[in-house]
Write a protein that holds these residues in place. Structure first.
Motif, PDB file in Angstrom:
ATOM      1  N   UNK A  62       0.851  -1.185   0.000  1.00 11.56           N
ATOM      2  CA  UNK A  62       0.000   0.000   0.000  1.00 11.56           C
ATOM      3  C   UNK A  62       0.892   1.242   0.000  1.00 11.56           C
ATOM      4  N   UNK A  63       0.299   2.408   0.148  1.00 14.25           N
ATOM      5  CA  UNK A  63       1.056   3.660   0.054  1.00 14.25           C
ATOM      6  C   UNK A  63       2.094   3.804   1.158  1.00 14.25           C
ATOM      7  N   UNK A  64       1.958   3.032   2.228  1.00 16.78           N
ATOM      8  CA  UNK A  64       2.908   3.096   3.342  1.00 16.78           C
ATOM      9  C   UNK A  64       3.896   1.923   3.314  1.00 16.78           C
ATOM     10  N   UNK A  65       3.883   1.211   2.199  1.00 23.56           N
ATOM     11  CA  UNK A  65       4.828   0.104   2.052  1.00 23.56           C
ATOM     12  C   UNK A  65       4.415  -1.156   2.778  1.00 23.56           C
ATOM     13  N   UNK A  66       3.176  -1.228   3.232  1.00 20.07           N
ATOM     14  CA  UNK A  66       2.718  -2.414   3.958  1.00 20.07           C
ATOM     15  C   UNK A  66       2.265  -3.492   2.976  1.00 20.07           C
ATOM     16  N   UNK A  67       2.755  -4.704   3.181  1.00 16.61           N
ATOM     17  CA  UNK A  67       2.236  -5.845   2.436  1.00 16.61           C
ATOM     18  C   UNK A  67       0.957  -6.330   3.121  1.00 16.61           C
ATOM     19  N   UNK A  68       0.281  -7.261   2.475  1.00 13.54           N
ATOM     20  CA  UNK A  68      -0.914  -7.831   3.099  1.00 13.54           C
ATOM     21  C   UNK A  68      -0.560  -8.509   4.416  1.00 13.54           C
TER      22      UNK A  68
END
Length: 229
Positions: A62-68
């Motif tokens: 996502x936009x914050x670099x978080x993977x699922x």
């Protein structure tokens, strides 16, 4: 050297740390997720299985670099974590603030999720955060003694020094309140053999730091462990 400067420095850093800490998805962000991120956030295992069967990019961010998998860890959705791991998702990926799933669970004092991550093969010793720390240092800072025990058992590096020049043992003192949780954390580290001689950037030993703060119980623990200075 006077103790005033180190104490003032620690106080200032303690105030600054939360603003720089890991950032979980907001409710609005979670509601806007689609695909794997949405299924991970809600813990919808059936949907996640369907999505994974199509061979998606399990490392999409996502936009914050978080993977699922990061999202599932923040949300404490352990079935989703397991499914993502089985599909090949990295257990050690870092998001934009350089936190991995293990450190996310450690900071949240989420022992069940941490246990699962470690069982699945996640590393207990990654260098994480802008402080070049570890999950063990983060947990010691917060007085999460149960998490500290798990990480020690998993082989986390006891004496890693972060870029504040603090170890987990030092953080249990300088960023703790001297109360029962941080005492239990200090005991776990001492029992595991963490160094009592590594000093902070000003040359203060853990024993000196505990004395400066008036943490009598910690002073006694350190002295009982054989610490002289």
């Amino acid at each position: 050297m006077s103790s005033i400067r180190p104490l003032a420095l620690a106080a200032a850093l303690l105030l600054a740390l939360p603003a720089a800490a890991q950032v979980p998805p907001t409710a609005a962000q979670a509601a806007a997720y689609q695909g794997l991120h949405a299924a991970a956030a809600s813990g919808d295992s059936a949907k996640l299985k369907r999505l994974l069967a199509a061979g998606p990019d399990v490392e999409a961010r996502d936009a914050y670099g978080r993977t699922a998998l990061h999202v599932a860890t923040f949300a404490r959705k352990r079935d989703a974590i397991r499914l993502l791991a089985q599909a090949g998702a990295s257990l050690n990926a870092l998001e934009n603030e350089r936190y991995d799933a293990v450190t996310i669970a450690a900071v949240a004092d989420d022992e069940d999720t941490l246990r699962l991550l470690l069982e699945l093969g996640a590393s207990s010793g990654q260098i994480t955060s802008r402080y070049d720390g570890t999950a063990l240092i983060a947990a010691a800072h917060l007085g999460h003694a149960g998490v500290v025990h798990q990480l020690i058992a998993a082989g986390a590096p006891l004496d890693h020094v972060n870029n504040l020049h603090w170890t987990a043992l030092i953080e249990s003192i300088v960023l703790g309140d001297g109360g029962p949780r941080h005492q239990a954390t200090l005991k776990a580290l001492l029992d595991a053999g963490a160094s009592t001689t590594l000093a902070d950037r000003q040359g203060n030993s853990p024993l000196q730091l505990a004395r400066q703060r008036g943490y009598a119980a910690m002073v006694q623990m350190l002295e009982s462990a054989g610490t002289k200075h």
